[in-house]
Design a protein around this motif. Structure first.
Motif, PDB file in Angstrom:
ATOM      1  N   ALA A 208      24.534  -3.321  -1.985  1.00 57.94           N
ATOM      2  CA  ALA A 208      23.434  -4.098  -2.502  1.00 57.94           C
ATOM      3  C   ALA A 208      22.046  -3.006  -2.805  1.00 57.94           C
ATOM      4  CB  ALA A 208      23.069  -5.243  -1.504  1.00 57.94           C
ATOM      5  N   GLY A 209      21.426  -3.400  -3.679  1.00 56.65           N
ATOM      6  CA  GLY A 209      20.130  -2.413  -3.910  1.00 56.65           C
ATOM      7  C   GLY A 209      18.869  -3.439  -3.012  1.00 56.65           C
ATOM      8  N   PRO A 210      17.638  -3.282  -3.478  1.00 56.45           N
ATOM      9  CA  PRO A 210      16.638  -3.709  -2.859  1.00 56.45           C
ATOM     10  C   PRO A 210      16.798  -5.454  -2.448  1.00 56.45           C
ATOM     11  CG  PRO A 210      15.721  -2.391  -4.417  1.00 56.45           C
ATOM     12  CD  PRO A 210      17.271  -2.635  -4.569  1.00 56.45           C
ATOM     13  N   ARG A 211      16.184  -5.758  -1.330  1.00 59.20           N
ATOM     14  CA  ARG A 211      16.157  -7.028  -0.730  1.00 59.20           C
ATOM     15  C   ARG A 211      14.808  -7.564  -0.503  1.00 59.20           C
ATOM     16  NH1 ARG A 211      16.102  -9.170   4.639  1.00 59.20           N
ATOM     17  NH2 ARG A 211      16.971 -11.518   4.561  1.00 59.20           N
ATOM     18  N   ARG A 212      14.279  -8.599  -1.445  1.00 62.17           N
ATOM     19  CA  ARG A 212      12.785  -8.812  -1.226  1.00 62.17           C
ATOM     20  C   ARG A 212      12.661 -10.361  -1.086  1.00 62.17           C
ATOM     21  NH1 ARG A 212      10.438  -5.538  -6.806  1.00 62.17           N
ATOM     22  NH2 ARG A 212      12.980  -5.930  -7.211  1.00 62.17           N
ATOM     23  N   LEU A 213      11.661 -10.500  -0.365  1.00 63.34           N
ATOM     24  CA  LEU A 213      11.111 -11.726   0.072  1.00 63.34           C
ATOM     25  C   LEU A 213      10.529 -12.552  -1.272  1.00 63.34           C
ATOM     26  CD1 LEU A 213      10.381 -14.223   2.225  1.00 63.34           C
ATOM     27  CD2 LEU A 213       8.106 -12.821   2.710  1.00 63.34           C
ATOM     28  N   VAL A 214      10.932 -13.669  -1.411  1.00 64.99           N
ATOM     29  CA  VAL A 214      10.491 -14.530  -2.845  1.00 64.99           C
ATOM     30  C   VAL A 214       9.738 -15.680  -2.402  1.00 64.99           C
ATOM     31  CG1 VAL A 214      11.274 -15.849  -4.674  1.00 64.99           C
ATOM     32  CG2 VAL A 214      12.614 -13.689  -4.125  1.00 64.99           C
ATOM     33  N   MET A 215      10.217 -16.546  -1.438  1.00 65.04           N
ATOM     34  CA  MET A 215       9.374 -17.861  -1.029  1.00 65.04           C
ATOM     35  C   MET A 215      10.225 -18.554   0.152  1.00 65.04           C
ATOM     36  SD  MET A 215      11.242 -19.961  -4.204  1.00 65.04           S
ATOM     37  CE  MET A 215      13.204 -20.204  -4.035  1.00 65.04           C
ATOM     38  N   HIS A 216       9.558 -19.677   0.638  1.00 64.36           N
ATOM     39  CA  HIS A 216      10.132 -20.385   1.519  1.00 64.36           C
ATOM     40  C   HIS A 216       9.858 -21.801   1.215  1.00 64.36           C
ATOM     41  CE1 HIS A 216       6.059 -20.347   3.396  1.00 64.36           C
ATOM     42  NE2 HIS A 216       6.378 -21.350   3.988  1.00 64.36           N
ATOM     43  N   ASN A 217      10.623 -22.739   1.928  1.00 63.27           N
ATOM     44  CA  ASN A 217      10.293 -24.171   2.222  1.00 63.27           C
ATOM     45  C   ASN A 217      10.851 -24.310   3.606  1.00 63.27           C
ATOM     46  OD1 ASN A 217      12.870 -24.409   1.635  1.00 63.27           O
ATOM     47  ND2 ASN A 217      12.680 -25.672  -0.172  1.00 63.27           N
ATOM     48  N   ASP A 218      11.101 -25.528   3.646  1.00 61.54           N
ATOM     49  CA  ASP A 218      11.715 -25.911   5.140  1.00 61.54           C
ATOM     50  C   ASP A 218      12.759 -26.887   4.994  1.00 61.54           C
ATOM     51  OD1 ASP A 218      10.309 -28.201   4.401  1.00 61.54           O
ATOM     52  OD2 ASP A 218       9.512 -28.526   6.196  1.00 61.54           O
ATOM     53  N   PHE A 219      13.734 -27.245   5.924  1.00 60.37           N
ATOM     54  CA  PHE A 219      14.697 -27.940   6.265  1.00 60.37           C
ATOM     55  C   PHE A 219      14.257 -29.025   6.749  1.00 60.37           C
ATOM     56  CE2 PHE A 219      16.999 -23.865   6.241  1.00 60.37           C
ATOM     57  CZ  PHE A 219      18.127 -24.034   5.248  1.00 60.37           C
ATOM     58  N   VAL A 220      14.913 -30.411   6.360  1.00 58.73           N
ATOM     59  CA  VAL A 220      14.432 -31.384   7.220  1.00 58.73           C
ATOM     60  C   VAL A 220      15.831 -32.353   7.639  1.00 58.73           C
ATOM     61  CG1 VAL A 220      12.213 -31.946   6.094  1.00 58.73           C
ATOM     62  CG2 VAL A 220      14.504 -32.745   4.969  1.00 58.73           C
ATOM     63  N   LEU A 221      15.656 -32.777   8.736  1.00 55.08           N
ATOM     64  CA  LEU A 221      16.871 -33.620   9.176  1.00 55.08           C
ATOM     65  C   LEU A 221      16.718 -34.953   8.688  1.00 55.08           C
ATOM     66  CD1 LEU A 221      17.409 -32.415  13.053  1.00 55.08           C
ATOM     67  CD2 LEU A 221      19.491 -32.654  11.209  1.00 55.08           C
ATOM     68  N   LEU A 222      17.600 -35.746   8.183  1.00 56.10           N
ATOM     69  CA  LEU A 222      17.450 -36.842   7.333  1.00 56.10           C
ATOM     70  C   LEU A 222      18.633 -37.792   7.980  1.00 56.10           C
ATOM     71  CD1 LEU A 222      17.881 -35.651   3.795  1.00 56.10           C
ATOM     72  CD2 LEU A 222      15.735 -36.183   5.075  1.00 56.10           C
ATOM     73  N   GLY A 223      18.141 -39.262   7.835  1.00 59.77           N
ATOM     74  CA  GLY A 223      19.129 -40.241   8.485  1.00 59.77           C
ATOM     75  C   GLY A 223      18.653 -41.413   7.768  1.00 59.77           C
ATOM     76  N   PRO A 224      19.596 -42.562   8.280  1.00 61.79           N
ATOM     77  CA  PRO A 224      19.214 -43.892   7.865  1.00 61.79           C
ATOM     78  C   PRO A 224      18.067 -44.187   8.566  1.00 61.79           C
ATOM     79  CG  PRO A 224      21.080 -43.916   9.367  1.00 61.79           C
ATOM     80  CD  PRO A 224      20.834 -42.401   9.022  1.00 61.79           C
ATOM     81  N   LYS A 225      17.427 -45.424   7.867  1.00 61.15           N
ATOM     82  CA  LYS A 225      16.268 -45.960   8.638  1.00 61.15           C
ATOM     83  C   LYS A 225      16.401 -46.381   9.742  1.00 61.15           C
ATOM     84  CE  LYS A 225      12.625 -49.488   7.461  1.00 61.15           C
ATOM     85  NZ  LYS A 225      12.151 -50.588   6.446  1.00 61.15           N
ATOM     86  N   ALA A 226      17.624 -47.181  10.092  1.00 60.05           N
ATOM     87  CA  ALA A 226      17.919 -47.695  11.504  1.00 60.05           C
ATOM     88  C   ALA A 226      17.982 -46.694  12.568  1.00 60.05           C
ATOM     89  CB  ALA A 226      19.369 -48.249  11.175  1.00 60.05           C
ATOM     90  N   ASP A 227      18.317 -45.592  12.098  1.00 57.25           N
ATOM     91  CA  ASP A 227      18.340 -44.411  13.057  1.00 57.25           C
ATOM     92  C   ASP A 227      18.834 -44.648  14.196  1.00 57.25           C
ATOM     93  OD1 ASP A 227      17.623 -41.839  14.283  1.00 57.25           O
ATOM     94  OD2 ASP A 227      15.579 -42.487  14.829  1.00 57.25           O
ATOM     95  N   PRO A 228      20.337 -44.949  14.249  1.00 56.33           N
ATOM     96  CA  PRO A 228      21.133 -45.238  15.578  1.00 56.33           C
ATOM     97  C   PRO A 228      20.999 -44.061  16.557  1.00 56.33           C
ATOM     98  CG  PRO A 228      22.676 -44.694  13.764  1.00 56.33           C
ATOM     99  CD  PRO A 228      21.110 -44.478  13.134  1.00 56.33           C
ATOM    100  N   ALA A 229      20.823 -42.976  16.206  1.00 61.32           N
ATOM    101  CA  ALA A 229      20.658 -41.883  17.452  1.00 61.32           C
ATOM    102  C   ALA A 229      19.260 -41.616  17.914  1.00 61.32           C
ATOM    103  CB  ALA A 229      21.216 -40.601  16.897  1.00 61.32           C
ATOM    104  N   GLU A 230      18.505 -42.485  17.287  1.00 62.45           N
ATOM    105  CA  GLU A 230      17.026 -42.443  17.684  1.00 62.45           C
ATOM    106  C   GLU A 230      16.304 -41.080  17.731  1.00 62.45           C
ATOM    107  OE1 GLU A 230      16.944 -44.389  21.538  1.00 62.45           O
ATOM    108  OE2 GLU A 230      17.385 -46.396  20.696  1.00 62.45           O
ATOM    109  N   ILE A 231      16.156 -40.140  16.677  1.00 60.35           N
ATOM    110  CA  ILE A 231      15.796 -38.980  16.680  1.00 60.35           C
ATOM    111  C   ILE A 231      14.530 -38.830  16.008  1.00 60.35           C
ATOM    112  CG2 ILE A 231      18.299 -38.110  16.417  1.00 60.35           C
ATOM    113  CD1 ILE A 231      17.415 -37.352  13.472  1.00 60.35           C
ATOM    114  N   ARG A 232      14.094 -40.126  15.490  1.00 61.68           N
ATOM    115  CA  ARG A 232      12.661 -39.982  14.619  1.00 61.68           C
ATOM    116  C   ARG A 232      11.656 -39.284  15.439  1.00 61.68           C
ATOM    117  NH1 ARG A 232      11.749 -43.325  10.310  1.00 61.68           N
ATOM    118  NH2 ARG A 232      13.200 -44.493  10.950  1.00 61.68           N
ATOM    119  N   GLY A 233      10.973 -38.542  14.851  1.00 63.10           N
ATOM    120  CA  GLY A 233       9.852 -37.816  15.597  1.00 63.10           C
ATOM    121  C   GLY A 233      10.271 -36.638  16.615  1.00 63.10           C
ATOM    122  N   THR A 234      11.371 -36.432  16.895  1.00 67.71           N
ATOM    123  CA  THR A 234      11.721 -35.426  17.863  1.00 67.71           C
ATOM    124  C   THR A 234      11.763 -34.218  17.335  1.00 67.71           C
ATOM    125  OG1 THR A 234      14.326 -35.779  17.540  1.00 67.71           O
ATOM    126  CG2 THR A 234      13.095 -37.061  19.118  1.00 67.71           C
ATOM    127  N   GLY A 235      11.849 -33.048  17.957  1.00 67.99           N
ATOM    128  CA  GLY A 235      12.282 -31.755  17.522  1.00 67.99           C
ATOM    129  C   GLY A 235      13.443 -31.440  16.954  1.00 67.99           C
TER     130      GLY A 235
END
Length: 272
Positions: free
Chosen positions: A90-117
């Motif tokens: 490979a040649g040069p590797r350069r930084l372009v951009m970022h965003n973020d990941f999100v953890l998604l789930g159903p509104k009912a949230d059976p594992a109760e993860i809403r608002g946790t890290g």
């Protein structure tokens, strides 16, 4: 493996017959979010280079570069990228951009993860054996997900842990249909949110940062590589005009940009 081809009627081979045609191997998130539809016509107008896009997971994109089947990569799997660059083709590797990941789930949230890290969320999903839909495709998103499980001290498996082997858009649809949890880049989720029964339940911690780099490929990877085309795209995407396009993408429709331009930034300070 799902290949998403843009601007090409047939499966491409690097260094095709077109005078100024290059192959960009990239992640499904840049395709599914619509970012490439915004950037590539402008790049072609500015440079004269036509772009054949292969949108796969970052791991598969890197393998294409390793085999000399692409001229430039736009990927988001930093550890795999660093390993690839260290190999020497490979040649040069350069930084372009970022965003973020999100953890998604159903509104009912059976594992109760809403608002946790993210770490606590993964622990809760595993403990509840709640349905989790993984890309399972060695993409940057899949690699990030595996790191989150490891950090949480959890080993996913059994009938509750399901892999699609597909890109982000398809995986989101499966998770929605199964009322399951999944990990997504924010951009792809926002562009498809209105069609999904999924909500953002965990977001914002440092472990969910999603960083993209552009990597040029050299002829050490194969004789068909077009290093001039790869360099043209890499130079263009980190230059101010393209960085401004990246910073504005999504703002009008979603009230926020879907990516943050980072060319020239100190990568160690991202997300701080």
């Amino acid at each position: 493996m799902t290949l998403l081809l843009a601007g090409c009627g047939t499966t491409p081979s690097a260094g095709g017959s077109a005078d100024k045609s290059l192959i960009l191997a990239t992640t499904t998130s840049t395709q599914d979010s619509g970012l490439l539809d915004e950037l590539l016509p402008v790049f072609t107008r500015d440079s004269g280079w036509q772009v054949k896009t292969v949108a796969v997971g970052s791991g598969q994109a890197i393998e294409m570069g390793r085999r000399g089947e692409a001229d430039v990569l736009l990927v988001h799997s930093p550890a795999a990228e660093e390993k690839f660059v260290a190999e020497g083709s490979a040649g040069p590797r350069r930084l372009v951009m970022h965003n973020d990941f999100v953890l998604l789930g159903p509104k009912a949230d059976p594992a109760e993860i809403r608002g946790t890290g993210s770490t606590e969320a993964m622990k809760k999903i595993a403990a509840a054996e709640a349905v989790f839909v993984s890309r399972g495709d060695e993409s940057g998103t899949h690699t990030k997900e595996q790191g989150l499980w490891s950090k949480a001290g959890a080993t996913p498996g059994g009938s509750w842990y399901q892999s699609t082997g597909q890109g982000m858009g398809a995986t989101l649809r499966v998770a929605s249909e199964k009322a399951g949890y999944t990990l997504s880049d924010r951009a792809t989720y926002l562009t498809q949110r209105d069609t999904l029964a999924l909500e953002v339940l965990s977001e914002g911690d440092a472990g969910l940062l999603n960083v993209y780099h552009v990597i040029e490929i050299t002829k050490k990877a194969g004789d068909r590589v077009r290093p001039d085309g790869g360099k043209a795209f890499a130079d263009w995407v980190v230059a101010p005009p393209a960085q401004r396009l990246i910073g504005e993408f999504g703002r009008a429709k979603f009230g926020q940009p879907l990516f943050t331009p980072d060319a020239g930034a100190d990568e160690s300070k991202l997300g701080q």
